[in-house]
Write a protein that holds these residues in place. Structure first.
Motif, PDB file in Angstrom:
ATOM      1  N   VAL A  49       0.850  -1.191   0.000  1.00  0.00           N
ATOM      2  CA  VAL A  49       0.000   0.000   0.000  1.00  0.00           C
ATOM      3  C   VAL A  49       0.884   1.239   0.000  1.00  0.00           C
ATOM      4  O   VAL A  49       1.799   1.356   0.808  1.00  0.00           O
ATOM      5  CB  VAL A  49      -0.934   0.023   1.228  1.00  0.00           C
ATOM      6  CG1 VAL A  49      -1.834   1.252   1.178  1.00  0.00           C
ATOM      7  CG2 VAL A  49      -1.755  -1.248   1.316  1.00  0.00           C
ATOM      8  N   ARG A  50       0.587   2.136  -0.904  1.00  0.00           N
ATOM      9  CA  ARG A  50       1.308   3.415  -0.980  1.00  0.00           C
ATOM     10  C   ARG A  50       0.294   4.529  -0.745  1.00  0.00           C
ATOM     11  O   ARG A  50      -0.724   4.606  -1.423  1.00  0.00           O
ATOM     12  CB  ARG A  50       1.946   3.578  -2.352  1.00  0.00           C
ATOM     13  CG  ARG A  50       2.642   4.902  -2.540  1.00  0.00           C
ATOM     14  CD  ARG A  50       3.225   5.010  -3.935  1.00  0.00           C
ATOM     15  NE  ARG A  50       3.821   6.332  -4.147  1.00  0.00           N
ATOM     16  CZ  ARG A  50       4.243   6.772  -5.319  1.00  0.00           C
ATOM     17  NH1 ARG A  50       4.154   6.002  -6.383  1.00  0.00           N
ATOM     18  NH2 ARG A  50       4.746   7.976  -5.424  1.00  0.00           N
TER      19      ARG A  50
ATOM     20  N   TRP B   9      -4.474  -2.258 -10.017  1.00  0.00           N
ATOM     21  CA  TRP B   9      -4.322  -1.673  -8.686  1.00  0.00           C
ATOM     22  C   TRP B   9      -5.673  -1.185  -8.181  1.00  0.00           C
ATOM     23  O   TRP B   9      -6.503  -0.707  -8.953  1.00  0.00           O
ATOM     24  CB  TRP B   9      -3.389  -0.476  -8.755  1.00  0.00           C
ATOM     25  CG  TRP B   9      -1.968  -0.795  -9.087  1.00  0.00           C
ATOM     26  CD1 TRP B   9      -1.502  -1.381 -10.231  1.00  0.00           C
ATOM     27  CD2 TRP B   9      -0.829  -0.532  -8.297  1.00  0.00           C
ATOM     28  NE1 TRP B   9      -0.143  -1.487 -10.187  1.00  0.00           N
ATOM     29  CE2 TRP B   9       0.302  -0.970  -9.007  1.00  0.00           C
ATOM     30  CE3 TRP B   9      -0.657   0.054  -7.050  1.00  0.00           C
ATOM     31  CZ2 TRP B   9       1.586  -0.851  -8.514  1.00  0.00           C
ATOM     32  CZ3 TRP B   9       0.633   0.176  -6.562  1.00  0.00           C
ATOM     33  CH2 TRP B   9       1.736  -0.276  -7.289  1.00  0.00           C
ATOM     34  N   LEU B  10      -5.868  -1.238  -6.892  1.00  0.00           N
ATOM     35  CA  LEU B  10      -7.014  -0.616  -6.252  1.00  0.00           C
ATOM     36  C   LEU B  10      -6.588   0.801  -5.892  1.00  0.00           C
ATOM     37  O   LEU B  10      -5.637   0.997  -5.134  1.00  0.00           O
ATOM     38  CB  LEU B  10      -7.414  -1.391  -4.992  1.00  0.00           C
ATOM     39  CG  LEU B  10      -8.556  -0.834  -4.164  1.00  0.00           C
ATOM     40  CD1 LEU B  10      -9.841  -0.781  -4.981  1.00  0.00           C
ATOM     41  CD2 LEU B  10      -8.754  -1.673  -2.915  1.00  0.00           C
ATOM     42  N   VAL B  11      -7.250   1.805  -6.474  1.00  0.00           N
ATOM     43  CA  VAL B  11      -6.879   3.202  -6.285  1.00  0.00           C
ATOM     44  C   VAL B  11      -8.014   3.897  -5.553  1.00  0.00           C
ATOM     45  O   VAL B  11      -9.120   4.036  -6.076  1.00  0.00           O
ATOM     46  CB  VAL B  11      -6.599   3.900  -7.638  1.00  0.00           C
ATOM     47  CG1 VAL B  11      -6.228   5.360  -7.420  1.00  0.00           C
ATOM     48  CG2 VAL B  11      -5.494   3.166  -8.384  1.00  0.00           C
ATOM     49  N   LEU B  12      -7.729   4.318  -4.317  1.00  0.00           N
ATOM     50  CA  LEU B  12      -8.726   4.966  -3.476  1.00  0.00           C
ATOM     51  C   LEU B  12      -8.436   6.459  -3.398  1.00  0.00           C
ATOM     52  O   LEU B  12      -7.310   6.859  -3.086  1.00  0.00           O
ATOM     53  CB  LEU B  12      -8.691   4.393  -2.061  1.00  0.00           C
ATOM     54  CG  LEU B  12      -8.985   2.900  -1.950  1.00  0.00           C
ATOM     55  CD1 LEU B  12      -7.701   2.113  -1.904  1.00  0.00           C
ATOM     56  CD2 LEU B  12      -9.803   2.649  -0.729  1.00  0.00           C
TER      57      LEU B  12
ATOM     58  N   ILE C 202     -10.638  -0.169  -9.482  1.00  0.00           N
ATOM     59  CA  ILE C 202      -9.562  -1.099  -9.811  1.00  0.00           C
ATOM     60  C   ILE C 202      -9.067  -0.671 -11.186  1.00  0.00           C
ATOM     61  O   ILE C 202      -9.822  -0.717 -12.162  1.00  0.00           O
ATOM     62  CB  ILE C 202     -10.064  -2.546  -9.795  1.00  0.00           C
ATOM     63  CG1 ILE C 202     -10.561  -2.901  -8.396  1.00  0.00           C
ATOM     64  CG2 ILE C 202      -8.952  -3.488 -10.252  1.00  0.00           C
ATOM     65  CD1 ILE C 202     -11.304  -4.213  -8.313  1.00  0.00           C
ATOM     66  N   LEU C 203      -7.825  -0.211 -11.247  1.00  0.00           N
ATOM     67  CA  LEU C 203      -7.313   0.414 -12.463  1.00  0.00           C
ATOM     68  C   LEU C 203      -6.053  -0.241 -12.985  1.00  0.00           C
ATOM     69  O   LEU C 203      -5.180  -0.641 -12.221  1.00  0.00           O
ATOM     70  CB  LEU C 203      -6.991   1.890 -12.200  1.00  0.00           C
ATOM     71  CG  LEU C 203      -8.125   2.807 -11.778  1.00  0.00           C
ATOM     72  CD1 LEU C 203      -7.579   4.183 -11.429  1.00  0.00           C
ATOM     73  CD2 LEU C 203      -9.163   2.901 -12.866  1.00  0.00           C
TER      74      LEU C 203
END
Length: 89
Positions: free
Chosen positions: A16-17, A42-45, A54-55
């Protein structure tokens, strides 16, 4: 009370970043989650808007996708797209 029916229940390792950056048009506070769960995506929040997706690079290339998903103006989406292209490859 009936038993709960699970479709799946898994625990996975994730990287996680957390990143915050200010673009020309707005500030972004993001959490980028990488696991093997999303087939290379990636899951981008977006922590400010409580929106996520999800991208992968294919999604970034789809016209209007970020604008709709994160409810962004075109200029804002362009800044996010440029940042994500650097990060998700």
């Amino acid at each position: 009370m009936s038993e709960r029916f699970y479709l799946y229940d898994e625990t996975v390792e994730a990287a996680v970043r957390f990143v915050s950056f200010a673009g020309e048009n707005r500030r972004f506070d993001l959490a980028l989650v990488e696991t093997d769960r999303f087939y290379g995506k990636w899951l981008v929040l977006d922590l400010q808007s409580n929106r996520f997706a999800i991208l992968g690079n294919d999604d970034l290339a789809e016209p209007g996708y970020l604008e709709r998903t994160y409810e962004l103006k075109i200029e804002e989406a362009d800044e996010l797209r440029a940042f994500l292209r650097e990060c998700l490859s």
